[in-house]
Design an enzyme around this catalytic site. Structure first.
Site, short mmCIF file in Angstrom:
data_model
loop_
_atom_site.label_atom_id
_atom_site.label_comp_id
_atom_site.label_asym_id
_atom_site.label_seq_id
_atom_site.Cartn_x
_atom_site.Cartn_y
_atom_site.Cartn_z
N LYS A 1 1.01 -1.29 0.20
CA LYS A 1 -0.10 0.01 -0.25
C LYS A 1 0.87 1.16 -0.02
CE LYS A 1 -5.16 1.28 2.12
NZ LYS A 1 -4.91 1.03 1.19
C1 LIG Z 1 -6.29 -0.06 0.86
C2 LIG Z 1 -6.62 -0.36 -1.12
C3 LIG Z 1 -7.72 -1.32 -0.58
C4 LIG Z 1 -8.72 -2.05 0.08
O1 LIG Z 1 -8.10 -2.58 1.59
P1 LIG Z 1 -8.51 -2.77 3.11
O2 LIG Z 1 -7.47 -3.21 3.69
O3 LIG Z 1 -10.01 -3.42 2.69
O4 LIG Z 1 -8.98 -1.37 3.33
C5 LIG Z 1 -8.00 -2.20 -2.19
N1 LIG Z 1 -7.54 -1.48 -2.86
C6 LIG Z 1 -6.51 -1.14 -3.53
C7 LIG Z 1 -5.74 -0.15 -4.33
C8 LIG Z 1 -6.26 -0.43 -1.65
O5 LIG Z 1 -5.10 0.61 -1.55
#
Ligand SMILES: *Cc1c(COP(=O)(O)O)cnc(C)c1O
Length: 306
Positions: free
Chosen positions: A158
């Site tokens: 992320k």
């Molecule tokens: C954060 C994110 C998600 C969702 O992740 P969660 O852990 O459910 O919050 C999905 N796709 C992308 C590109 C993200 O950055």
């Protein structure tokens, strides 16, 4: 945005307005940062809880590992600091945003010995795509931008820099009058949205994109487990945009978006054009769990009291 009083900054609680960095910080120029997004919910017994706090903190460190960014904190310490920040700000319910970024030092692309700074901010944040979206569903379009290839940027981190791809898609979708973008991967299969994972329901079977080329959402993981526990069949399998068009139901999952129904893709109405029964059932169960009303998933909650 609504602000709060304090931000945790490298181990210290600092006033919101004083949590600053220099304009020559490496991350600002090159996107060299990783972050998390979590939600704290008010529970019916008067306490609060952060949903899957430890999983989010572990993912933050894994994102750092993928980028070779040495975060000088353990997942346990970050988790504690998240709870400390919520309590310092007397926030019963809201969003939690840890961010680790390459700080100031050398200006070249090579981050060298620049410090890795970490902050945790919290603030009140309602439904990401609007309260009405949670009820009625949203309208989305297939983006003209492909989701980045797994060997271009690391989809499982992320990472802030990855969000350029998300911003391109989101801006295009919004300016074209849609709520959100659906991105296809470089092979042409449905991948994910700008910050949400995707589920479709067809003929009673729930399908979601395989983990391979997406950000593995913690909400996605929760939905899969809860759906299976409720007796639904869930397949992690590639699918195409035309399979999406003829789905009976579709929804996004994510910490910010929670479970948001999709009522239209590329001007094709999905199913009945509103939140379908499976989506509603899962959404209802998700909120019940997050608010502490389902003891079966108590281990997903990190409780705190003000
Ligand atoms: C954060 C994110 C998600 C969702 O992740 P969660 O852990 O459910 O919050 C999905 N796709 C992308 C590109 C993200 O950055």
């Amino acid at each position: 945005m609504e602000t709060t009083q304090f931000i945790w900054f490298d181990g210290k609680m600092v006033p919101w307005d004083e949590a600053r960095v220099h304009v020559l910080c490496h991350a600002l120029h090159y996107g060299s940062a990783v972050f998390e997004g979590m939600r704290a919910y008010s529970c019916s017994d008067g306490s609060s809880s952060v949903f899957r706090l430890h999983d989010h903190c572990t993912r933050l460190l894994n994102s750092g590992k993928i980028l070779r960014l040495n975060i000088p904190w353990t997942a346990e310490r970050i988790a504690e600091a998240c709870l400390e920040t919520l309590k310092a700000n007397k926030l019963r319910e809201g969003y939690v945003r840890p961010l680790s970024f390459v700080g100031c030092g050398e200006m070249g692309v090579y981050p060298g010995d620049n410090p890795v700074n970490t902050i945790i901010a919290v603030w009140p944040w309602g439904a990401y795509l609007g309260a009405e979206a949670l009820e009625k569903g949203i309208r989305v379009k297939t983006s003209s931008f492909a989701r980045m290839h797994v060997n271009t940027l690391m989809t499982k981190a992320k990472a802030s820099g990855n969000y350029i791809n998300s911003i391109l898609a989101k801006v295009e979708a919004k300016e074209d009058g849609y709520d959100e973008a659906v991105m296809l991967d470089t092979a042409g299969f449905v991948s994910e949205a700008s910050g949400e994972n995707i589920f479709i329901v067809r003929e009673g079977v729930i399908k979601t994109t395989p983990w391979t080329s997406i950000l593995g959402g913690i909400t996605r993981d929760s939905v899969i487990k809860v759906a299976r526990d409720l007796g639904y069949m869930v397949e992690e399998q590639q699918f195409t945009r035309d399979e999406f068009y003829i789905a009976d139901e579709a929804f996004f999952s994510g910490t910010a978006a929670e479970l948001t129904p999709i009522r239209e893709l590329d001007r094709r109405v999905i199913g009945a054009g509103k939140a379908g029964p499976v989506t509603k059932r899962l959404q209802q169960e998700f909120f019940r769990i997050a608010k502490g009303d389902n003891p079966r998933y108590a281990s997903w909650l990190s409780r705190y009291s003000l």
